[in-house]
Write an enzyme that holds these catalytic residues in place. Sequence first.
Site, PDB file in Angstrom:
ATOM      1  CG  MET A 142     -12.921  21.062  25.313  1.00  0.00           C
ATOM      2  SD  MET A 142     -12.637  22.456  26.235  1.00  0.00           S
ATOM      3  CE  MET A 142     -12.290  24.240  25.384  1.00  0.00           C
ATOM      4  CB  CYS A 143      -8.993  16.783  28.108  1.00  0.00           C
ATOM      5  SG  CYS A 143      -7.019  18.055  27.667  1.00  0.00           S
ATOM      6  NE  ARG A 144     -14.436  16.341  30.438  1.00  0.00           N
ATOM      7  CZ  ARG A 144     -15.027  17.033  30.332  1.00  0.00           C
ATOM      8  NH1 ARG A 144     -16.545  16.802  30.901  1.00  0.00           N
ATOM      9  NH2 ARG A 144     -15.128  18.657  30.149  1.00  0.00           N
ATOM     10  CG  ASN A 192     -11.348  20.531  30.409  1.00  0.00           C
ATOM     11  OD1 ASN A 192     -11.426  20.589  29.020  1.00  0.00           O
ATOM     12  ND2 ASN A 192     -13.158  20.070  31.491  1.00  0.00           N
TER      13      ASN A 192
END
Lengths: 265, 265, 265, 265
Positions: free
Chosen positions: C1-3, C112
């Site tokens: 996951m990311c932002r 994401n």
Amino acid sequence: MCRWAAYLGPELFLETIVSAPCHSLVAQSHCALEAKTATNGDGFGIAWYGARPEPGLYRDILPAWSDPNLQSLCRQISSRLFLAHVRAATGGGTSRTNCHPFASGRWSFMHNGQIGAWGKLRRRLESLLPDALYDQRQGTTDSEFLFLLMLAEGLDQDPFGAAARAVGRVTEVAESAGLSPDLKLTACFSDGETLWALRHASDGLAPTLYTAQTPSGGRCLVSEPFDRSQSGWQAVPPESFVAIRPDGMTLRPFVPASFRLARIA
Amino acid sequence: MCRWAAYLGPELFLETIVSAPCHSLVAQSHCALEAKTATNGDGFGIAWYGARPEPGLYRDILPAWSDPNLQSLCRQISSRLFLAHVRAATGGGTSRTNCHPFASGRWSFMHNGQIGAWGKLRRRLESLLPDALYDQRQGTTDSEFLFLLMLAEGLDQDPFGAAARAVGRVTEVAESAGLSPDLKLTACFSDGETLWALRHASDGLAPTLYTAQTPSGGRCLVSEPFDRSQSGWQAVPPESFVAIRPDGMTLRPFVPASFRLARIA
Amino acid sequence: MCRWAAYLGPELFLETIVSAPCHSLVAQSHCALEAKTATNGDGFGIAWYGARPEPGLYRDILPAWSDPNLQSLCRQISSRLFLAHVRAATGGGTSRTNCHPFASGRWSFMHNGQIGAWGKLRRRLESLLPDALYDQRQGTTDSEFLFLLMLAEGLDQDPFGAAARAVGRVTEVAESAGLSPDLKLTACFSDGETLWALRHASDGLAPTLYTAQTPSGGRCLVSEPFDRSQSGWQAVPPESFVAIRPDGMTLRPFVPASFRLARIA
Amino acid sequence: MCRWAAYLGPELFLETIVSAPCHSLVAQSHCALEAKTATNGDGFGIAWYGARPEPGLYRDILPAWSDPNLQSLCRQISSRLFLAHVRAATGGGTSRTNCHPFASGRWSFMHNGQIGAWGKLRRRLESLLPDALYDQRQGTTDSEFLFLLMLAEGLDQDPFGAAARAVGRVTEVAESAGLSPDLKLTACFSDGETLWALRHASDGLAPTLYTAQTPSGGRCLVSEPFDRSQSGWQAVPPESFVAIRPDGMTLRPFVPASFRLARIA
């Protein structure tokens, strides 16, 4: 183009070949004498065998000449069998996954040369790989591909045959794409027991390759001699396939497999 | 030794000077023609002025020739005043904090040259800096030190005088340590309005410096011309101090301050 | 996951969204509040539009919180349209070519989420790409693949349709491989004029997405609000497709294309 | 704050402690349990002793969790004595020269803690170093300074006394600057034969330190246990000084040297 060096023999500090001599591999990263480009500053790597069947691997994208980690590792690590490489990128960006040596299981591989028109042939060539090897692909270079193709062609069972068939496949794909085959391949690879090397080019102009016995009682293979004063350097002739084991070196002519003739017959 | 390029004039994409010409600064990182070393692969940096009084700063340790970020930034960023540098380390490891340009407040600074016997003089020289500037020190190079010393000597009020006094101080410290002064200083610095440069060496053999008007109607200062076909390159004579403002360039002889004579008097 | 975070509106320093607010994207790289992983330290990137049709691109593998270049670039660069991303790797090593945003021509893209069982599906999915786009592939992530697939499905002509078809293709390939489709896709992309975003997941649990008007008179899209005190954050509902243009935002339900039904009919 | 681990005993692969256990040092780089910050992603390093008196050193600025070189080195290298560290920067940028362990001759050193008000005290403290050690300074951290100060205070002859005097000097300088001494120092150091550690804080709240015997018949020292299921972890009490040799561990109370009392007397 690139420069590389490899060693098999009694355990030796890596620095003996990689970083200490006046014209060491690290020195060659800055001013190679027999390469198309004097500067080989697009990353480097070492693979070395120790107590495990698989090699250790250290690769980074700095020029070899400016990496203090490499200096320290080469001073501290000793090995009976190691490969070391400094890169001059011909295709594929500067990233760790594009640095040589490449490793898979107990195998390691490094390369000086290139597949001509790689951009045009990449997709066709990559489609030759079986799923399991395709999934191992981490970078984008022709060199990593050649390693995986040789594994696909049976490197484990028959190194000479696998190399011959891999070269034949690349040739075949280039021709089927309407291109003149243009392959330069001065490569080195090992399974942790034997050190093999190949000097081949489709135009006969393969990058240089030398070998010498070392004072330690082992043998090294290098793109260019690291010590001009040391006698005993022997140029490996073009179109040769070399195998070095603890009991000596053998050298035989290298002949690519010809798939067209096979099909005609 | 290093190579650098700077520009002041109507807003221009950085690539016009840094990366696009045939012998651009990026090309010089690989094969400089008038430097002691052809390879300037130990990092790079750019400082550029925009809407703020302080410059933007991008520095990294890869060779300039292999950094895709640098390529993209130089294509995308335009500026009326910028400095760019490719490094060949003479002392101080390869780290971002040792890459030029250096910045402090609205000032930026870059350098081609060195303080001879830096290792022996470093501590004495660093003790010249007032606390506030000592605390700004991030790296270990003689170049960053020279920038801070010039700030300490009043760069804000009197750039010529600050440069003259800084050179005088270094000379004085070397002599007080029983060493022959050995300073090479082809430097460039800016406060965001004016671009200054200095070409000086204690032995008269300062690194090269050229200037030319650009087709954009501005002016550039470079270690070596980036385009052999462009006419109008003018060599800046040794022992010169240059100031470039939107309304033109002035050039005057550079004379280091002499602290010994001052004391005798 | 990311932002990630994106902006369209009157020209704004990137830091206003990326690095200055108390819970800026850079702060989220260290302690995200609404992500599966609080740490998003596997590299970062920014893409911003200026005077050219193509975006500038700056990506690196350090954590965003510790990169002084990123701090300086975000302070110095202003833009009317930009995308910024901090990465938590789910597949694909930490390399610049695996960092978001990705760019191709005037397009930029960041993501994401993930394609479940990417390792098993990678080869089948990559075979969907036409030659020209396959050749643009630089890294090994599912995210870069999704971008190229959307380009292959006509992003230039029909962004909504291209996204719907790309999701449909991935679903189809997963099912044909005997796997339950498992796709999470909270993505953002732009052609330099419009900013689009998509919030979709095959299990209905898509990563979060918020939007708000900015004091500058523009609009931002973010994984999580960067400023708790700013009122006006609006959660974008799951299965939505957003388009932001200078004259306002539109939001419509997102429905993946169904190739099975198409074939049955 | 940071996390570290060290080992002395029969030769062991580094991975046994550094990367293989469920809560290994590499795992602690991502989610430490007993540190002020869960994330220790600002670089890492290993120092290990082999056939030479000096340690090998490998340090880099990536988070430990994402560096494939570290994984490979820890799998391949075995050692009878090693130190490993993951960093959460409190002062000093993210650079290799600011990563622990530090090495000088046969000595290695790493640290978890900080000198409070380092920015205000740095110059006064650095002036305590003799020329030869000042010249060895490569980075800007309080940790490297403490190592050099301990060397200056006689680490070679009397490790306990050198540590006590170094702490006393820092206290003295802080007080002479009108500041309350604020030193946290859970440090580990070795000459290649003995492993020493120190747990001290001027406010009594020193970072945690544990020790345990290992199944290999050696002993490790760690910031926090790497394996919750392994019994036998022993917390080292605050204000302790530990020495581990092949024949066992000794532990004694740590008392800083008091220079003020000395002067009064």
